[in-house]
Write a protein that holds these residues in place. Structure first.
Motif, PDB file in Angstrom:
ATOM      1  N   TRP A 157       0.841  -1.191   0.000  1.00 35.00           N
ATOM      2  CA  TRP A 157       0.000   0.000   0.000  1.00 35.00           C
ATOM      3  C   TRP A 157       0.871   1.233   0.000  1.00 35.00           C
ATOM      4  N   ALA A 158       0.273   2.352  -0.404  1.00 29.56           N
ATOM      5  CA  ALA A 158       1.002   3.628  -0.375  1.00 29.56           C
ATOM      6  C   ALA A 158       1.405   3.949   1.064  1.00 29.56           C
ATOM      7  N   GLN A 159       2.499   4.721   1.209  1.00 34.12           N
ATOM      8  CA  GLN A 159       2.980   5.109   2.535  1.00 34.12           C
ATOM      9  C   GLN A 159       2.348   6.449   2.914  1.00 34.12           C
ATOM     10  N   PHE A 160       1.355   6.375   3.803  1.00 32.67           N
ATOM     11  CA  PHE A 160       0.597   7.596   4.098  1.00 32.67           C
ATOM     12  C   PHE A 160       1.317   8.536   5.056  1.00 32.67           C
ATOM     13  N   ARG A 161       2.506   8.176   5.508  1.00 35.56           N
ATOM     14  CA  ARG A 161       3.253   9.111   6.346  1.00 35.56           C
ATOM     15  C   ARG A 161       4.138  10.006   5.489  1.00 35.56           C
TER      16      ARG A 161
ATOM     17  N   GLN B  76      -6.439   4.654   5.713  1.00 33.82           N
ATOM     18  CA  GLN B  76      -5.037   4.804   6.112  1.00 33.82           C
ATOM     19  C   GLN B  76      -4.694   3.873   7.268  1.00 33.82           C
ATOM     20  N   TRP B  78      -6.164   1.067   8.156  1.00 36.92           N
ATOM     21  CA  TRP B  78      -6.143  -0.337   7.753  1.00 36.92           C
ATOM     22  C   TRP B  78      -4.918  -0.627   6.878  1.00 36.92           C
ATOM     23  N   MET B  79      -4.638   0.245   5.935  1.00 39.44           N
ATOM     24  CA  MET B  79      -3.549  -0.056   4.994  1.00 39.44           C
ATOM     25  C   MET B  79      -2.179   0.022   5.645  1.00 39.44           C
ATOM     26  N   ASN B  80      -1.935   1.078   6.438  1.00 40.60           N
ATOM     27  CA  ASN B  80      -0.581   1.263   6.970  1.00 40.60           C
ATOM     28  C   ASN B  80      -0.384   0.704   8.374  1.00 40.60           C
ATOM     29  N   ASP B  83      -2.866  -3.972   7.466  1.00 32.88           N
ATOM     30  CA  ASP B  83      -2.624  -4.857   6.325  1.00 32.88           C
ATOM     31  C   ASP B  83      -1.183  -4.818   5.860  1.00 32.88           C
TER      32      ASP B  83
END
Lengths: 479, 181
Positions: A157-161, B76, B78-80, B83
């Motif tokens: 997944w994309a890195q949201f930080r 965000q 869930w993904m980071n 998962d």
């Protein structure tokens, strides 16, 4: 075409928001006229120039895609250069559009109605140009969808930080919301175009885009609130977008980048360059499109005041950067601000930035400069150049010489960099010329509404015997 | 396909927005239902004259905004965090402060879509055909004309409605009929 011959043409005389001799029908004719008129030689000549520049974009992008981004001047350590400079510059230019339409609408500043359509179109095209740069900077733009969270077979997944992912969301949201805002504002005017069209083809095409709008009171009832809410949403959006763009820098550790002043200072800079771009474009456009009746000297003067105010904010940002570098006594910061930028290899760009951004706007303290067309036009171009230099200084000086002299290097843009940059100017210009040809450059329905309100205001003032708001000062809301 | 219902409307043009608003008010007081006004820009007092309830747009926008907010936070987290947990410099897996920018952006985006599609939905647009467009004069509604439409049930006397409108100052009265929306 309506003329302004009987109005005072002395630039020092404050002029009305809308020339008072207009009624709905004549406003219609004046404002829609440039759409129906056959484009003149000047338009074709300009289109030729901008299309030629657009050709450079095609060349630059094709060459980049074929050879990889090694053909750019970027090196180690200057991994970000022209692409991100131009990205930040273009996004900043876009901001004036939303600011004019949204914030001024919320504050009920009546003078905005004449310029908002124009400025919003500028926003859209500027953001499109901006988006190209990070896209190409990824090196493999055909994989750009990796930046979005999508269910990938890689299981990643994309890195949201990461501020760079914030950027992706901020810019795409900004583009989408600006487009919706622009289109919603355009619907009544598209209907007006449909209904005043002469040919069947025009009627069909404008009719298609007008979605069957017929000015129904039941539709207006929802429309008014919907439009106001969109404006309300766009206002914090503008601030957030450039704040997030500044986070790309501020979240890092490079001297000259990690300053807490960045978000407000970037936003002020964006408004500064955006308003300058509006002046640069609107001054010739209002002349050739015959829009002097609705885009009066008063508008230009007000915009110049905004340029002065934001110019001072930007100057304050510079001052604060220098102050913090001195106050913290961090030797890397100190060196960046007091030695490298002012006397280093890019000192010329630095001093050009100071001249254009700190010195130039101060001429707008003088009313004579604020109301003089040639002075404001030259000053607005200087501001645009200055803001471009600012992005260059922030990005390149900080990266090329950071902590260790052993890892220093000089950055020089290549011809491909220049091709792509000039090419986006061409793209912007081409889109803008097409916009001026096919869509009313001024929000016609809003100007009509304003005209009615102004008449009422003047009438009411006369009725009460007050001479503060007579026919000569139909400018309420413009103070 | 449903059977087509043919309906007709009496259309009246007025010279000024004020005349239109006051005529609408008076016709509504006489008991006419389902009227609509048409004007190139919103009429002052137009909604009140038509007796419209407050618009639902703010609720639609709020709903959109909240949907966006919940979507962004859930996505965000869930993904980071669950998962695909990423340990970056020992920062907490649930880094709420880092979720703020995207949460804000998606709230705005969803609210904007809510407003746009809500507006289209409430106004039943796009609607490229409407019987009113049958009247060539009605084209002024988007440029400089102020119109009132009154639905006219078949079998009753249209002349009476026309006379009433003329008495209220209509400069031009006409009738259109076509397929109902």
């Amino acid at each position: 075409m309506a003329e302004t011959a009987h109005l005072p043409l002395d630039p020092l005389e404050p002029r009305d928001l809308v020339a008072p001799h207009h009624d709905d029908k004549s406003l219609n004719e004046t404002l829609l006229d440039h759409v129906w008129r056959k484009p003149g030689k000047g338009w074709f000549m300009l289109l030729g120039i901008t299309s030629a520049a657009l050709g450079l974009l095609v060349v630059g992008v094709t060459y980049t895609l074929a050879r990889g981004i090694g053909v750019w001047g970027n090196n180690q350590p200057v991994g970000w250069a022209f692409d991100i400079i131009n990205f930040v510059w273009w996004v900043g230019i876009g901001h004036a559009g939303t600011l004019i339409s949204a914030i001024l609408l919320l504050f009920q500043q009546k003078w905005r109605t004449s310029i908002n359509r124009f400025a919003e179109a500028m926003t859209l095209f500027a953001v499109m140009c901006a988006g190209l740069f990070p896209l190409l900077h990824t090196g493999r733009p055909w994989f750009a969808f990796w930046l979005f969270p999508y269910p990938s077979t890689l299981g990643a997944w994309a890195q949201f930080r990461s501020p760079l992912v914030w950027d992706v969301f901020a810019i795409s949201t900004y583009l989408t919301v600006s487009a919706l805002f622009w289109y919603v504002g355009l619907i009544p005017d598209l209907a007006a175009l449909r209904d005043s069209s002469k040919g069947k083809l025009q009627r069909t095409i404008y009719g298609l885009f007008a979605l069957g709008w017929r000015g129904s009171g039941r539709h207006w009832h929802n429309y008014k609130i919907g439009y106001l809410l969109l404006a309300g949403l766009s206002t914090p959006l503008v601030v957030s977008v450039h704040t997030i763009v500044s986070f790309d820098f501020a979240v890092s550790q490079i001297p000259g980048w990690h300053a807490t002043i960045f978000p407000p200072y970037f936003v002020a800079g964006a408004v500064f360059s955006g308003f300058a771009m509006v002046i640069t474009l609107i001054v010739p456009a209002r002349k050739y499109l015959g829009l002097r009746d609705v885009i009066t000297d008063r508008h230009l003067e007000n915009m110049n005041k905004v340029i002065l105010a934001t110019g001072l904010l930007v100057s304050y940002g510079y001052l604060m950067e220098h102050f913090i570098a001195w106050y913290s006594m961090n030797q890397y910061e100190f060196w960046t601000f007091y030695v490298n930028r002012a006397t280093g290899p890019y000192a010329g760009v630095y001093w050009l930035m100071i001249t254009c951004n700190v010195v130039t706007p101060n001429i707008f303290w003088f009313k004579k400069a604020r109301t003089s067309i040639p002075i404001m036009w030259v000053a607005s171009i200087a501001v645009n150049i200055g803001m471009w230099c600012e992005r260059f200084i922030i990005i390149v000086t900080s990266l090329s010489q950071d902590f260790l002299p052993s890892s220093w290097d000089i950055y020089t843009p290549t011809w491909v960099d220049w091709c792509i940059y000039i090419g986006t100017l061409g793209l912007f210009g081409t889109l803008f010329l097409l916009f001026l040809k096919f869509v009313p450059a001024v929000a016609v329905s809003e100007v009509k509404e304003l005209q009615l309100e102004l008449k009422h205001a003047a009438h009411a003032a006369h009725g009460h015997g007050a001479d503060t708001a007579g026919a000569g000062s139909l400018t309420h809301g413009a103070h | 396909m449903e059977a087509k219902v043919l309906d007709s409307w009496v259309l009246a043009e007025f010279a000024t927005p004020e005349a239109l608003v006051s005529a609408t008010q008076q016709m509504r007081e006489k008991g006419f239902q389902g009227m609509d006004t048409y004007s190139p820009y919103p009429l002052h007092g137009g909604s009140e004259a038509l007796g419209l309830p407050p618009s639902r747009m703010p609720f639609i926008a709020l709903g959109g905004g909240l949907t966006g907010m919940v979507t962004a936070l859930t996505m965000q987290t869930w993904m980071n965090t669950i998962d695909y947990p990423l340990n970056v410099g020992g920062r907490p897996l649930l880094s709420l402060p880092a979720w703020v920018p995207i949460t804000f952006e998606l709230s705005v985006l969803f609210a904007a879509f809510g407003i746009f599609f809500g507006l289209l939905g409430l106004s039943k647009l796009p609607q490229p055909y409407h019987p009113a467009f049958e009247s060539e004069e009605f084209r002024s509604a988007s440029t400089h004309g102020y119109w009132l439409s009154i639905p006219h049930p078949t079998g009753t006397d249209a002349a009476d409605v026309k006379n009433q409108l003329t008495a209220l100052g209509a400069t031009h009265v006409t009738m259109v009929s076509g397929e109902n929306e």
